[in-house]
Design an enzyme around this catalytic site. Structure first.
Site, PDB file in Angstrom:
ATOM      1  N   GLY A  56     -34.817  37.523   0.348  1.00 28.75           N
ATOM      2  CA  GLY A  56     -36.248  37.272   0.190  1.00 28.75           C
ATOM      3  C   GLY A  56     -36.449  36.052  -0.684  1.00 28.75           C
ATOM      4  CD  GLN A  61     -37.899  33.513  -5.726  1.00 22.10           C
ATOM      5  OE1 GLN A  61     -38.169  34.017  -4.655  1.00 22.10           O
ATOM      6  NE2 GLN A  61     -36.827  33.839  -6.436  1.00 22.10           N
ATOM      7  CB  CYS A 103     -34.938  37.715  -9.173  1.00 21.86           C
ATOM      8  SG  CYS A 103     -36.156  36.434  -8.813  1.00 21.86           S
ATOM      9  CG  LEU A 104     -32.457  34.276  -4.415  1.00 22.91           C
ATOM     10  CD1 LEU A 104     -32.989  33.537  -3.196  1.00 22.91           C
ATOM     11  CD2 LEU A 104     -30.935  34.312  -4.398  1.00 22.91           C
ATOM     12  CG  HIS A 145     -38.410  40.957  -5.747  1.00 20.78           C
ATOM     13  ND1 HIS A 145     -37.517  41.313  -6.742  1.00 20.78           N
ATOM     14  CD2 HIS A 145     -38.405  39.605  -5.730  1.00 20.78           C
ATOM     15  CE1 HIS A 145     -37.013  40.217  -7.297  1.00 20.78           C
ATOM     16  NE2 HIS A 145     -37.528  39.162  -6.693  1.00 20.78           N
ATOM     17  CD  GLU A 146     -39.290  37.919  -2.228  1.00 25.58           C
ATOM     18  OE1 GLU A 146     -39.754  36.914  -2.810  1.00 25.58           O
ATOM     19  OE2 GLU A 146     -38.123  38.307  -2.400  1.00 25.58           O
ATOM     20  CG  HIS A 149     -41.324  36.118  -6.782  1.00 24.80           C
ATOM     21  ND1 HIS A 149     -40.952  35.501  -7.964  1.00 24.80           N
ATOM     22  CD2 HIS A 149     -40.188  36.671  -6.286  1.00 24.80           C
ATOM     23  CE1 HIS A 149     -39.655  35.679  -8.164  1.00 24.80           C
ATOM     24  NE2 HIS A 149     -39.163  36.389  -7.165  1.00 24.80           N
TER      25      HIS A 149
END
Ligand SMILES: [Zn+2]
Length: 180
Positions: A56, A61, A103-104, A145-146, A149
């Site tokens: 994701g 990001q 998380c990236l 999660h997304e 963000h």
């Protein structure tokens, strides 16, 4: 191959913005234009996500403060697994699951995070068409999660203050030593 196709064929891999960059902690702006530019951005986001080994990725990001996210929990296995969420909203959530989450933008860290287990998201696709989709377990987690963000929220806000402070302290050390 039309000129537009050719333009779309040139992929851009964006570097992932890391925790500490303010773009990750501010609410993103709604998507209002659903044209070629958005289509290219979406394809670039998928490529950037795969490159970073993620399932994701939200536009903030990659430093773009727009309400746009891509998800593929199958990681290229399922051709129908690619999901585009423009202007997503969680409209239903139920149950509970606790799984390790990463998380990236916060690489190398993972923590167990409690989330609802079944979630329905309402969003627009790359053409601007509204749809609703329900996901369970990992997909539900990805929706949450997304969408978080896009509201300037990171999974760190769902863990205990003690664990959060510990991670922040470790990151500060990494920043100091030039490793972040
Ligand atoms: Zn993330």
């Amino acid at each position: 191959m039309k000129a537009d196709d050719r333009r779309l064929a040139i992929r851009m891999i964006y570097p992932i913005v890391k925790y500490g960059n303010p773009v990750l902690e501010k609410p993103a702006e709604p998507i209002t234009e659903f044209g070629h530019q958005l289509k290219k951005l979406v394809e670039d986001m998928f490529e950037s996500m795969y490159e970073a080994k993620g399932v994701g990725l939200a536009a903030p990001q990659i430093g773009i403060s727009k309400r746009l996210a891509v998800i593929d929990i199958s990681f290229k296995e399922d051709p129908n697994g690619k999901l585009v969420l423009a202007n997503p909203e969680i409209i239903h959530a139920e149950g509970k699951q606790t799984q390790s989450e990463g998380c990236l933008s916060i690489p190398e860290f993972r923590e167990p995070v409690a989330r609802p287990n079944r979630v329905t998201v309402r969003a627009q696709d790359v053409h601007g068409k509204w749809f609703e989709k329900t996901g369970e377990e990992l997909l539900a987690r990805a929706f949450l999660h997304e969408t978080d963000h896009l509201n300037g929220k990171l999974y760190l806000s769902h863990i205990s203050a003690l664990k959060r402070d510990l991670i922040k302290r470790k990151i500060r050390k990494l920043v100091k030593s030039g490793q972040w």
